[in-house]
Scaffold this motif. Structure first.
Motif, PDB file in Angstrom:
ATOM      1  N   GLU A  25       6.734  14.249  -2.181  1.00 20.52           N
ATOM      2  CA  GLU A  25       7.063  13.598  -0.914  1.00 20.52           C
ATOM      3  C   GLU A  25       5.774  13.371  -0.132  1.00 20.52           C
ATOM      4  OE1 GLU A  25       9.950  14.243   3.025  1.00 20.52           O
ATOM      5  OE2 GLU A  25       9.580  15.886   1.621  1.00 20.52           O
ATOM      6  N   VAL A  26       5.686  12.212   0.520  1.00 20.61           N
ATOM      7  CA  VAL A  26       4.546  11.881   1.374  1.00 20.61           C
ATOM      8  C   VAL A  26       5.086  11.394   2.709  1.00 20.61           C
ATOM      9  CG1 VAL A  26       2.545  10.375   1.707  1.00 20.61           C
ATOM     10  CG2 VAL A  26       3.053  11.281  -0.571  1.00 20.61           C
ATOM     11  N   ARG A  27       4.538  11.937   3.792  1.00 21.49           N
ATOM     12  CA  ARG A  27       4.965  11.514   5.132  1.00 21.49           C
ATOM     13  C   ARG A  27       3.726  11.307   6.007  1.00 21.49           C
ATOM     14  NH1 ARG A  27       8.775  10.089   3.054  1.00 21.49           N
ATOM     15  NH2 ARG A  27      10.930  10.863   3.182  1.00 21.49           N
ATOM     16  N   PHE A  28       3.808  10.275   6.864  1.00 15.40           N
ATOM     17  CA  PHE A  28       2.743   9.976   7.823  1.00 15.40           C
ATOM     18  C   PHE A  28       3.291  10.031   9.241  1.00 15.40           C
ATOM     19  CE2 PHE A  28       1.183   7.708   4.007  1.00 15.40           C
ATOM     20  CZ  PHE A  28      -0.066   8.289   3.899  1.00 15.40           C
ATOM     21  N   ARG A  32       1.832   3.084  11.782  1.00 14.39           N
ATOM     22  CA  ARG A  32       1.195   2.024  10.996  1.00 14.39           C
ATOM     23  C   ARG A  32       1.026   2.389   9.527  1.00 14.39           C
ATOM     24  NH1 ARG A  32      -4.142   3.608  10.415  1.00 14.39           N
ATOM     25  NH2 ARG A  32      -4.900   5.117  11.966  1.00 14.39           N
ATOM     26  N   LEU A  33       1.146   3.686   9.191  1.00 12.03           N
ATOM     27  CA  LEU A  33       0.962   4.119   7.806  1.00 12.03           C
ATOM     28  C   LEU A  33       2.272   4.411   7.091  1.00 12.03           C
ATOM     29  CD1 LEU A  33      -2.083   6.544   8.248  1.00 12.03           C
ATOM     30  CD2 LEU A  33      -2.119   4.184   7.443  1.00 12.03           C
ATOM     31  N   ARG A  34       3.370   4.376   7.793  1.00 11.76           N
ATOM     32  CA  ARG A  34       4.642   4.789   7.177  1.00 11.76           C
ATOM     33  C   ARG A  34       5.091   3.872   6.054  1.00 11.76           C
ATOM     34  NH1 ARG A  34       7.158   6.630  12.975  1.00 11.76           N
ATOM     35  NH2 ARG A  34       6.124   8.685  13.012  1.00 11.76           N
ATOM     36  N   ARG A  35       4.588   2.639   6.026  1.00 11.36           N
ATOM     37  CA  ARG A  35       4.955   1.720   4.948  1.00 11.36           C
ATOM     38  C   ARG A  35       4.450   2.202   3.583  1.00 11.36           C
ATOM     39  NH1 ARG A  35       0.763  -2.239   3.919  1.00 11.36           N
ATOM     40  NH2 ARG A  35      -1.061  -1.898   5.284  1.00 11.36           N
ATOM     41  N   PHE A  36       3.495   3.143   3.583  1.00 12.46           N
ATOM     42  CA  PHE A  36       2.968   3.657   2.326  1.00 12.46           C
ATOM     43  C   PHE A  36       3.738   4.882   1.814  1.00 12.46           C
ATOM     44  CE2 PHE A  36      -0.775   1.585   4.268  1.00 12.46           C
ATOM     45  CZ  PHE A  36      -1.132   0.725   3.234  1.00 12.46           C
ATOM     46  N   GLU A  37       4.656   5.419   2.592  1.00 15.56           N
ATOM     47  CA  GLU A  37       5.305   6.676   2.214  1.00 15.56           C
ATOM     48  C   GLU A  37       6.040   6.558   0.883  1.00 15.56           C
ATOM     49  OE1 GLU A  37       6.073   8.642   6.641  1.00 15.56           O
ATOM     50  OE2 GLU A  37       7.706   7.573   5.619  1.00 15.56           O
ATOM     51  N   GLU A  39       5.689   4.301  -1.466  1.00 16.54           N
ATOM     52  CA  GLU A  39       4.783   3.944  -2.559  1.00 16.54           C
ATOM     53  C   GLU A  39       4.014   5.152  -3.074  1.00 16.54           C
ATOM     54  OE1 GLU A  39       1.413   0.512  -3.513  1.00 16.54           O
ATOM     55  OE2 GLU A  39       2.156   0.800  -1.478  1.00 16.54           O
ATOM     56  N   LEU A  40       3.598   6.036  -2.176  1.00 12.29           N
ATOM     57  CA  LEU A  40       2.800   7.186  -2.588  1.00 12.29           C
ATOM     58  C   LEU A  40       3.649   8.350  -3.075  1.00 12.29           C
ATOM     59  CD1 LEU A  40       0.013   7.188   0.158  1.00 12.29           C
ATOM     60  CD2 LEU A  40      -0.186   6.516  -2.237  1.00 12.29           C
ATOM     61  N   THR A  41       4.902   8.411  -2.659  1.00 12.19           N
ATOM     62  CA  THR A  41       5.792   9.446  -3.190  1.00 12.19           C
ATOM     63  C   THR A  41       5.994   9.196  -4.682  1.00 12.19           C
ATOM     64  OG1 THR A  41       6.924   9.783  -1.090  1.00 12.19           O
ATOM     65  CG2 THR A  41       8.119  10.412  -3.091  1.00 12.19           C
ATOM     66  N   ASP A  60      -3.303   7.874  -8.471  1.00 15.48           N
ATOM     67  CA  ASP A  60      -3.377   7.190  -9.758  1.00 15.48           C
ATOM     68  C   ASP A  60      -2.900   5.746  -9.711  1.00 15.48           C
ATOM     69  OD1 ASP A  60      -0.677   7.682  -9.437  1.00 15.48           O
ATOM     70  OD2 ASP A  60      -0.385   8.661 -11.369  1.00 15.48           O
ATOM     71  N   LEU A  61      -2.283   5.319  -8.620  1.00 16.69           N
ATOM     72  CA  LEU A  61      -1.829   3.936  -8.537  1.00 16.69           C
ATOM     73  C   LEU A  61      -2.864   3.019  -7.891  1.00 16.69           C
ATOM     74  CD1 LEU A  61      -1.104   4.158  -5.388  1.00 16.69           C
ATOM     75  CD2 LEU A  61       1.202   4.632  -6.151  1.00 16.69           C
ATOM     76  N   GLY A  62      -4.083   3.548  -7.649  1.00 17.46           N
ATOM     77  CA  GLY A  62      -5.170   2.714  -7.168  1.00 17.46           C
ATOM     78  C   GLY A  62      -5.414   2.738  -5.678  1.00 17.46           C
ATOM     79  N   LEU A  63      -4.666   3.527  -4.944  1.00 17.84           N
ATOM     80  CA  LEU A  63      -4.872   3.660  -3.501  1.00 17.84           C
ATOM     81  C   LEU A  63      -5.639   4.942  -3.200  1.00 17.84           C
ATOM     82  CD1 LEU A  63      -1.375   2.580  -2.112  1.00 17.84           C
ATOM     83  CD2 LEU A  63      -3.466   1.197  -2.259  1.00 17.84           C
TER      84      LEU A  63
END
Length: 281
Positions: A25-28, A32-37, A39-41, A60-63
């Motif tokens: 799980e990833v949380r911001f 402005r960063l929540r759109r990545f949650e 994708e990074l999870t 590992d997905l390039g971010l």
């Protein structure tokens, strides 16, 4: 503000629990960063590094997650489900199945793709990293004599991240004391042996602070001060934060100066300023 050694130690601690791990799980905390949650999870942590005072977590997905603690940011490491007792604002939460890396209070945070990472303004302005194992004191001695740096005062230069990434206020005072140099000196005023001495002291103090958890005094002095009953506050630094106290080398009272808007400490006897270049010791 945490300096290079503190950020590198934080990176080591974070790496110990999440490097190579898949994020459950990833949380911001910043909208402005929540759109990545999402994708990074599920992404896997592919590496953690520091560049000066910035900390980079690659996936590992390039971010890459870029963070800079500035004055107030702090990382907490906890077993998953256990939060620290703090009133700070949670900015980043990286959870594996068992552990959590939690960044509080920082606001200088970004998620960058490979191209954005190469162009990110703060990173493009950085000089060599103080804690780069490949950086030799001879490289730093040559850098001191480069046109961009040789006519600047040491008091200003030793806060400039373009000169050397990871330097900061306590490292500036401690390094100049170890080299026996007044902050008014410019590299162009120093002979080759003195520049070499300064370069060696810069790396020695930086690496000592990293390995010791921020202690810049040499081990023998630390041991003697501990035996005399000093607390960490008393044995951590030779001069920084010790204005009004005796110099550990000569007993002269340490003075506090304001240099480039930041406090700097020096021994008037061990770090004099004379009109001619100081001779190598």
């Amino acid at each position: 503000m945490p300096e290079g050694p503190e950020i590198r130690r934080a990176a080591d601690r974070i790496a110990a629990i999440i490097d190579g791990q898949k994020l459950a799980e990833v949380r911001f905390g910043l909208p402005r960063l929540r759109r990545f949650e999402d994708e990074l999870t599920g992404a896997r942590v592919a590496g953690i590094e520091t560049r000066g005072k910035a900390l980079l977590i690659a996936f590992d997905l390039g971010l890459t997650l870029y963070t800079h603690n500035q004055l107030y940011g702090i990382w907490y490491l906890r077993r998953r489900g256990q939060l620290p007792n703090t009133a700070r604002s949670l900015r980043v939460a990286l959870h594996t199945e068992t552990d959590s890396a939690l960044l509080y209070s920082a606001s200088n945070i970004a998620v960058l793709d490979a191209d954005e990472l190469l162009r990110f303004p703060y990173l493009t302005r950085l000089g060599p990293d103080l804690l780069d194992p490949a950086l030799h004191w001879r490289d730093l001695a040559r850098r001191l004599n480069e046109p961009a740096f040789r006519k600047r005062s040491l008091g200003a230069l030793y806060l400039d991240q373009h000169f050397l990434a990871g330097l900061g206020n306590y490292l500036r005072s401690e390094t100049l004391f170890a080299a026996g140099l007044h902050p008014k000196y410019r590299p162009c005023e120093l002979d080759l042996k003195t520049r070499n001495r300064l370069a060696r002291a810069t790396l020695e103090i930086g690496w000592r602070a990293y390995h010791s958890g921020g202690i810049t005094n040499p081990p023998a002095r630390v041991a003697a001060l501990k035996a005399a009953g000093e607390t960490r506050r008393g044995y951590r630094f030779a001069v920084f934060g010790r204005g009004g106290r005796p110099c550990p080398l000569c007993g002269t009272i340490i003075e506090r100066l304001e240099v480039n808007g930041r406090r700097l400490y020096r021994c008037p006897n061990c770090q004099p300023y004379v009109s001619r270049a100081p001779r190598a010791q």
